[in-house]
Scaffold this motif. Structure first.
Motif, short mmCIF file in Angstrom:
data_model
loop_
_atom_site.label_atom_id
_atom_site.label_comp_id
_atom_site.label_asym_id
_atom_site.label_seq_id
_atom_site.Cartn_x
_atom_site.Cartn_y
_atom_site.Cartn_z
N PRO A 6 0.80 -1.22 0.00
CA PRO A 6 0.00 0.00 0.00
C PRO A 6 0.84 1.28 0.00
O PRO A 6 0.54 2.23 -0.71
N ALA A 188 -7.49 -4.80 5.16
CA ALA A 188 -8.87 -4.59 5.56
C ALA A 188 -9.01 -4.54 7.08
O ALA A 188 -9.81 -3.76 7.62
N LYS A 192 -9.06 1.00 7.51
CA LYS A 192 -9.12 2.15 6.61
C LYS A 192 -9.61 1.79 5.21
O LYS A 192 -9.89 2.68 4.41
N HIS A 193 -9.66 0.50 4.91
CA HIS A 193 -10.12 0.05 3.60
C HIS A 193 -11.12 -1.08 3.76
O HIS A 193 -10.99 -1.91 4.65
N THR A 194 -12.10 -1.11 2.89
CA THR A 194 -13.02 -2.24 2.84
C THR A 194 -12.32 -3.42 2.17
O THR A 194 -11.30 -3.23 1.49
N GLN A 197 -11.83 -2.62 -1.43
CA GLN A 197 -10.73 -1.69 -1.70
C GLN A 197 -9.38 -2.35 -1.50
O GLN A 197 -8.44 -2.13 -2.27
N ALA A 198 -9.29 -3.19 -0.48
CA ALA A 198 -8.03 -3.88 -0.21
C ALA A 198 -7.67 -4.83 -1.35
O ALA A 198 -6.51 -4.89 -1.79
N LEU A 201 -6.39 -2.90 -4.29
CA LEU A 201 -5.01 -2.48 -4.13
C LEU A 201 -4.02 -3.59 -4.46
O LEU A 201 -3.01 -3.39 -5.13
N SER A 206 -11.33 -5.91 -7.64
CA SER A 206 -12.01 -6.34 -6.42
C SER A 206 -12.30 -7.83 -6.50
O SER A 206 -12.28 -8.44 -7.58
#
Length: 523
Positions: A6, A188, A192-194, A197-198, A201, A206
């Motif tokens: 990240p 996750a 800070k990330h769902t 979103q994770a 990344l 997704s």
């Protein structure tokens, strides 16, 4: 396969980031779709999904698909004999045909898909993570089934399949790219990330997008592929169409599955209230309805896991930093119960017990009052095929228009090709006597233990010698009502059967035939 951490991702240029994520995504797709085992899984999944439920042939094809896999057969039968269904059946269910009638075509179809996933993706190297994701998939399919039961949409049962595959992306990454799976979970878990979103990344897409991409690669129908798409955040409205409803059900089903794995008593929990706030209006679902759904799904999970001989994991996975889910985790599946011994011909030594169970099964099927003639024929054919260890079995019925006896349904080796060629005129066509016509004319049940015997060989018609040159033993059971010769059951082996058919087995075979004759007379 290297993933962009990240922090590094934040510093990289958009072009570099896109190139990196594309490489990760492409490599993962090739890995999960290119392996021989995964190709076979995709082919099997596509085959099960394409089976139609609109006619008798669909039921036959599903029964044959299940019967072609011994372990799958045993698990479907176990499911139909769990407490949840045993009280409905009243007696032990011994045939897949009866199981389909009891459980429902779509239920068996979805369960078979779930079992295909379990058999292929259960991974000992990362058992804790993979089995937790498998459990989520199985649970989601049961939620989808409950939602379909409450829906007014035609073909709503497809929602259970859409829900089953909603977790496919996470399941495949856990199984095939476990390090990437751990990275996604760690990101996750930081809050800070769902998960979506994770996974974006780390994978460049997704989990939902990955699920849809794999299903599309497997040539799964578009309506199921589209059901994997993510929903907008916030409170959802009533779906405008069936496709949107299936998307909502798939998402809701996985959310419920995650909740049931996390909370031992979900009724009235903050998580349950959050589910109602998001999905309640869309499904016209209140707290009482949600609690009932929780109870139904929990009962269904217990039955499903019992049917597969599932046990909790004895040793947790060492690299997982948290405990296993509260619901029982899947264990390594056995290949089914130990088979009874068989004669060299392939005939089971416990044929009498298997025939008796089949007679009880078919009797119960007819006693229910809703069984169609084809259901009875299919159940009897399956019993003969399985209980007596035949290589090929079929039922031939008279085609009045063509003036032929023609095979209608069949089980066994190369069944489609043999069935296509299995037909002959209703009267003798040429010199010599015909074994099949003689059996029909005299309403005589024939059990031929050695088809190579000269006296038997000279009675075999040319079409049979050409179509089935290696049939070494067989039976012919005429179906005659009054003076009407309606057809017959035929089944054979590629080995002689010197053990023959003792009187007690003969009586049970004829009892099966009488059930079909009674159904024919009633129809």
């Amino acid at each position: 396969m290297a993933a962009v951490p990240p922090a590094a991702a934040a510093a990289a240029s958009p072009i570099q980031d896109e190139q990196a994520t594309r490489r990760v995504r492409a490599a993962l797709m090739q890995k999960v779709c290119g392996e021989e085992e995964m190709f076979a899984l995709g082919s099997a999944v596509a085959r099960v999904i394409e089976l139609a439920s609109s006619d008798d042939q669909g039921t036959h094809d599903l029964a044959y698909f299940v019967l072609s896999d011994l372990a799958l057969t045993q698990r479907i039968l176990r499911l139909s004999n769990t407490v949840q269904y045993r009280t409905v059946a009243g007696t032990v269910v011994t045939t897949v045909s009866r199981a389909i009638a009891l459980l429902g075509f779509d239920n068996v179809k979805t369960t078979a898909l779930a079992m295909l996933l379990v058999d292929t993706l259960d991974n000992g190297a990362h058992a804790g993570a993979v089995r937790a994701e498998l459990e989520a998939s199985l649970c989601a399919s049961l939620v989808g089934r409950e939602m379909a039961r409450l829906s007014f949409y035609q073909g709503a049962e497809e929602a259970a399949i859409g829900a089953l595959f909603k977790n496919l992306g996470a399941l495949l990454v856990a199984s095939h790219e476990h390090e990437r799976y751990r990275e996604i979970r760690q990101i996750a878990a930081a809050g800070k990330h769902t998960p979506a979103q994770a996974s974006q990344l780390i994978l460049g897409c997704s989990y939902d997008t990955l699920s849809a991409a794999v299903l599309a690669e497997w040539k799964i129908p578009d309506v199921i592929v589209r059901a994997q798409a993510a929903l907008p955040a916030g409170t959802l409205k009533v779906a405008a169409n069936r496709g949107e409803w299936m998307r909502q059900v798939a998402s809701f089903s996985l959310d419920v599955a995650r909740l049931l794995a996390k909370v031992s008593d979900p009724a009235g929990s903050p998580e349950a209230r959050a589910l109602l706030a998001r999905y309640g209006a869309a499904f016209e679902l209140d707290a009482a309805g949600l609690d009932q759904l929780f109870a139904n799904v929990a009962e269904g999970m217990q039955g499903l896991m019992e049917s597969m001989n599932l046990q909790p994991l004895a040793i947790p996975e060492p690299d997982e930093g948290e405990g296993l889910p509260n619901v029982l985790l899947l264990a390594t599946l056995d290949a089914g119960e130990e088979e009874a011994g068989a004669h060299p011909s392939g005939k089971p030594k416990n044929a009498r017990e298997l025939l008796l169970a089949g007679v009880q099964d078919v009797t119960q099927l007819r006693a229910g009052g809703t069984a169609r003639l084809n259901d009875v024929i299919l159940a009897v054919l399956e019993t003969l095929y399985s209980a007596l260890g035949f290589r090929f079995a079929t039922v031939c019925l008279k085609d009045a228009r063509q003036n032929l006896y023609r095979a209608r349904v069949s089980f066994g080796e190369d069944h489609a090709r043999v069935q296509a060629g299995f037909s002959f005129p209703v009267s003798a066509n040429g010199p010599g006597r015909d074994l099949f016509l003689l059996a029909l004319e005299n309403d005589a049940d024939l059990m031929i233990s050695d088809a190579a015997s000269p006296k038997i060989r000279e009675l075999l018609p040319a079409w049979h010698r050409t179509l089935l040159p290696d049939a070494k033993s067989f039976i012919v059971l005429p179906l005659v009502v009054g003076k009407a010769r309606l057809g017959f059951f035929y089944a054979d082996r590629a080995a002689v059967a010197p053990e023959g058919v003792p009187p007690d087995e003969t009586a049970l075979i004829r009892a099966l035939k009488r059930q079909v004759l009674a159904a024919l007379a009633a129809g």
